[in-house]
Write a protein that holds these residues in place. Structure first.
Motif, PDB file in Angstrom:
ATOM      1  N   THR A  57       8.720   2.444   1.373  1.00  0.00           N
ATOM      2  CA  THR A  57       8.637   2.977   0.010  1.00  0.00           C
ATOM      3  C   THR A  57       7.336   2.547  -0.650  1.00  0.00           C
ATOM      4  O   THR A  57       6.606   3.358  -1.220  1.00  0.00           O
ATOM      5  N   ALA A  58       7.026   1.256  -0.574  1.00  0.00           N
ATOM      6  CA  ALA A  58       5.795   0.752  -1.174  1.00  0.00           C
ATOM      7  C   ALA A  58       4.565   1.356  -0.512  1.00  0.00           C
ATOM      8  O   ALA A  58       3.564   1.644  -1.186  1.00  0.00           O
ATOM      9  N   ILE A  59       4.620   1.556   0.804  1.00  0.00           N
ATOM     10  CA  ILE A  59       3.472   2.113   1.517  1.00  0.00           C
ATOM     11  C   ILE A  59       3.248   3.573   1.132  1.00  0.00           C
ATOM     12  O   ILE A  59       2.108   4.011   0.924  1.00  0.00           O
ATOM     13  N   ASN A  60       4.311   4.352   1.016  1.00  0.00           N
ATOM     14  CA  ASN A  60       4.157   5.755   0.635  1.00  0.00           C
ATOM     15  C   ASN A  60       3.571   5.897  -0.758  1.00  0.00           C
ATOM     16  O   ASN A  60       2.623   6.669  -0.979  1.00  0.00           O
ATOM     17  N   TYR A  61       4.119   5.169  -1.723  1.00  0.00           N
ATOM     18  CA  TYR A  61       3.680   5.302  -3.106  1.00  0.00           C
ATOM     19  C   TYR A  61       2.324   4.647  -3.349  1.00  0.00           C
ATOM     20  O   TYR A  61       1.546   5.122  -4.180  1.00  0.00           O
ATOM     21  N   GLY A  62       2.041   3.562  -2.654  1.00  0.00           N
ATOM     22  CA  GLY A  62       0.846   2.796  -2.960  1.00  0.00           C
ATOM     23  C   GLY A  62      -0.308   2.967  -2.003  1.00  0.00           C
ATOM     24  O   GLY A  62      -1.437   2.597  -2.335  1.00  0.00           O
ATOM     25  N   GLU A  63      -0.062   3.532  -0.806  1.00  0.00           N
ATOM     26  CA  GLU A  63      -1.126   3.624   0.189  1.00  0.00           C
ATOM     27  C   GLU A  63      -1.347   5.036   0.716  1.00  0.00           C
ATOM     28  O   GLU A  63      -2.449   5.566   0.657  1.00  0.00           O
ATOM     29  N   VAL A  64      -0.289   5.665   1.262  1.00  0.00           N
ATOM     30  CA  VAL A  64      -0.455   7.037   1.765  1.00  0.00           C
ATOM     31  C   VAL A  64      -0.847   7.960   0.626  1.00  0.00           C
ATOM     32  O   VAL A  64      -1.548   8.951   0.822  1.00  0.00           O
ATOM     33  N   ASN A  65      -0.437   7.598  -0.582  1.00  0.00           N
ATOM     34  CA  ASN A  65      -0.749   8.368  -1.780  1.00  0.00           C
ATOM     35  C   ASN A  65      -2.097   7.969  -2.382  1.00  0.00           C
ATOM     36  O   ASN A  65      -2.363   8.225  -3.551  1.00  0.00           O
ATOM     37  N   ALA A  66      -2.942   7.315  -1.587  1.00  0.00           N
ATOM     38  CA  ALA A  66      -4.252   6.891  -2.073  1.00  0.00           C
ATOM     39  C   ALA A  66      -5.311   7.174  -1.012  1.00  0.00           C
ATOM     40  O   ALA A  66      -5.118   8.032  -0.153  1.00  0.00           O
ATOM     41  N   ASP A  67      -6.405   6.431  -1.047  1.00  0.00           N
ATOM     42  CA  ASP A  67      -7.555   6.763  -0.202  1.00  0.00           C
ATOM     43  C   ASP A  67      -7.690   5.899   1.043  1.00  0.00           C
ATOM     44  O   ASP A  67      -8.465   6.231   1.940  1.00  0.00           O
ATOM     45  N   ASN A  68      -6.963   4.789   1.144  1.00  0.00           N
ATOM     46  CA  ASN A  68      -7.093   3.924   2.320  1.00  0.00           C
ATOM     47  C   ASN A  68      -6.420   4.504   3.548  1.00  0.00           C
ATOM     48  O   ASN A  68      -6.904   4.345   4.660  1.00  0.00           O
TER      49      ASN A  68
END
Length: 483
Positions: A63-74
Motif C-alpha cells: 500500500t505504501a509503495i503504490n501510493y508513495g513510490e509507483v505513483n511518483a518518479d522513482n
C-alpha cells in the motif's frame, strides 16, 4: 536499548480468537454492546490495542509503495508485467481507494473502542492512561494517511454503534490535522520512552510529529520534534547502509518504528514485489529466487540516471545478481531480459532465500529520515545555523562508505540550494520506502516532475478520490474535484 519482542504471534492469536467467537458477535447493531462487555480488565484492553495494531498493516507494505513510490518518479512498473500499470500511468479509477478507506476506518473504530472502554476499566491509572493514549495515537496515524491521501474526511472520535453517524460530512483538512497533532502531542507527553518492538513510544511519536509538521510546512514544530528524537540519544545510523533492510538487523539502532514481520507467520511482500520476475528462457523460472516472484516494480530510468555513484546506490539498485542455484554464476539484467528492457532492479530489500516468506520488517520511520527532517526544517527556521550541515552530512558520510570522492560533504549553499540538496538526499536515502510522492507533493513539485517524465497527470490527481461506494452510502460525503 529496545526490548525486541514481536507482536505477530499475539496478533494472530487475537485474530483466531475473534474468528472463533464470530457467532457470538453477529447481533448487529447490538454488536457494540458485546464489545463494551468485552472490556473488563487490563488484559482485555491490551488485546483490544493489539487489534488496532493489526489494522496498521493495511497502511504499509505494498500500500505504501503504490501510493508513495509507483505513483511518483522513482519507480515504474516492470516491463514484464502490467498488474500495476494504472498506478504508473495515473489511470486508476475512483474505486482505487475503497480498500484503503475501509481499512483505515476499521482501524479508527477499533482505536475509538479501546480509548472509550479502557478508560472505564478499573486498573493501574498510569497503565490505563498509556493504553488510551496509545490508541488515540494509532487513530491519528490512520487519519494522517487518510488526510494526506484524500484531503478532509469525516472525523469519528467515538465508536460507531449501529447506523449512527453514517451521514457524517467531511471535516476540513485543517480540522483533521488538528485532531492528529493533538492526539500525537498528548501521546508524546504521556507514553514512555521505550516500548516493545512494534508498539509506539514517546520517541516514535515525536518522529512521526516531525514528519507530519514537515509535510504541513510547519518547520518550527518539525524541528522541535526532530531534535527531541536526535537529542534523546536513543538512535544512531547503522555503519552499513545495507543493514537497514536485513532481517538479522530488525529493530536495530536506526529503526525508530518498524512494522513487524515474522517469516512463515506474517510475511513481508516487499522483497518479492521488487525482485525481478523470471521469464521463459535460458535461466528458467527461478533464477533470482527459489520461486517465481511478483516482480512488479522496477526503478525508473530517471532514478537510475540521477542517482549519484556511491555505496548507497550499489545497495539500492543492481544490474546483475548471482543465480540462486549457486552454480550458474553471475547473470546481468541484459542477459536475462535483453538490452535496455529492464537494466536494473531494486535490490535494497533483497531477501532471496525466503522472498515469499520474508521476515524483513517495514520501515515506517528511521533515524536518517529524522536527521534530514531536522536539516530541512532548520534551513527554513535559521538558514545560517550550520547544524543543518552536520545532520545531512552524517547521512551522506554513511552513504559513501569511506570513498571520499563520492557524495562529498555539503557546505556553503544558499538557502534555496540547500532546499534542493536535502530533497535530493531524501530521494536517494529513502528510495522505495514510501516517501517520494509525499515529498514532491508537500514541496509543490509533484505535477512538474511527473509531467517532465512524460506522464499525463491532471491537476486534480494531487488528491486521490473518495471511494464512490462511500459517496453513495453517505449523502453528505462530497467527492474530490475532478473525480
Amino acid at each position: 536499548m529496545k526490548n525486541i519482542t514481536y507482536l505477530t504471534g499475539l496478533m494472530m492469536s487475537l485474530a483466531l480468537c475473534l474468528t472463533s467467537c464470530e457467532g457470538d458477535l453477529e447481533e448487529n447493531p447490538a454488536g457494540n454492546i458485546s464489545i463494551a462487555n468485552f472490556y473488563s480488565s487490563e488484559d482485555d484492553a491490551v488485546a483490544g490495542l493489539y487489534g488496532v495494531y493489526n489494522s496498521v498493516y493495511s497502511l504499509y507494505g505494498n500500500t505504501a509503495i503504490n501510493y508513495g513510490e509507483v505513483n511518483a518518479d522513482n519507480a515504474t512498473v516492470s516491463p514484464n508485467v502490467s498488474d500495476l500499470f494504472e498506478w504508473d500511468e495515473f489511470t486508476y479509477s475512483n474505486e482505487v481507494t475503497e480498500g484503503f478507506w475501509r481499512s483505515a476506518y476499521d482501524g479508527i473504530n477499533l482505536a475509538n473502542e479501546v480509548a472509550l472502554y479502557t478508560a472505564e476499566i478499573d486498573f493501574d491509572e498510569e497503565k490505563r492512561a498509556d493504553i488510551v493514549s496509545e490508541a488515540k495515537a494509532l487513530r491519528a496515524l490512520f487519519y494522517w494517511h487518510l488526510v494526506r491521501t484524500m484531503g478532509g474526511v469525516p472525523i469519528y472520535e467515538t465508536p460507531t454503534i449501529g447506523f449512527d453517524a453514517v451521514d457524517t460530512p467531511r471535516a476540513t483538512a485543517d480540522e483533521v490535522y488538528s485532531l492528529i497533532t493533538r492526539d500525537l502531542g498528548e501521546a508524546a507527553l504521556e507514553l514512555p520512552e521505550t516500548s516493545l518492538a512494534g508498539r509506539l513510544n514517546a520517541h516514535i511519536v515525536n518522529a512521526l510529529l516531525a514528519r507530519i509538521y514537515l509535510y504541513r510546512n510547519d518547520f518550527e514544530n518539525a524541528l522541535v520534534h526532530a531534535k527531541r528524537v536526535i537529542d534523546s540519544g536513543a538512535y544512531d545510523l547503522f555503519d552499513d547502509y545495507a543493514h537497514i533492510f536485513k532481517t538479522e538487523h530488525n529493530n536495530g539502532i536506526e529503526h525508530i518504528y518498524q512494522i513487524q514481520y515474522l517469516s512463515g507467520e506474517r510475511n513481508n511482500p516487499i522483497p518479492g514485489s521488487f525482485g525481478p520476475r523470471a521469464l521463459p528462457g535460458p535461466y528458467g523460472n527461478s533464477f533470482w529466487a527459489n520461486t517465481v516472484v511478483g516482480g512488479s516494480i522496477a526503478p525508473s530510468i530517471e532514478f537510475t540516471d540521477d542517482n549519484p555513484i556511491s555505496y548507497r546506490r550499489s545497495v539500492t539498485i543492481a544490474d546483475s545478481y548471482e543465480h540462486i542455484d549457486g552454480v550458474t554464476g553471475t547473470i546481468t539484467m541484459e542477459e536475462a531480459y535483453g538490452p535496455g528492457v529492464y537494466p536494473y532492479y531494486v535490490s535494497k530489500f533483497d531477501d532471496r532465500a525466503s522472498e515469499l516468506q520474508s521476515g524483513v520488517n517495514f520501515n515506517v520511520i528511521r533515524f536518517a529520515d529524522v536527521l534530514l527532517i531536522a536539516a530541512e526544517a532548520l534551513n527554513e527556521v535559521d538558514p545560517a545555523d550550520n547544524n543543518k550541515y552536520i545532520w545531512i552530512n552524517r547521512v551522506r558520510k554513511r552513504a559513501r562508505n569511506g570513498v571520499e570522492t563520492d557524495l562529498p560533504d555539503l557546505a556553503g549553499l544558499s538557502q534555496d540550494d540547500f532546499r534542493t540538496a536535502v530533497l535530493e538526499e531524501r530521494r536517494f536515502e529513502l528510495a522505495f520506502e514510501g516517501q517520494r510522492a509525499w515529498d514532491l507533493k508537500r514541496r509543490g513539485e509533484f505535477l512538474t516532475v511527473m509531467r517532465a517524465q512524460g506522464k499525463n497527470v491532471e491537476d486534480y490527481k494531487l488528491l486521490f478520490p473518495i471511494p464512490n461506494n462511500q459517496v453513495r452510502l453517505n449523502p453528505n460525503l462530497t467527492q474530490n474535484e475532478g473525480w
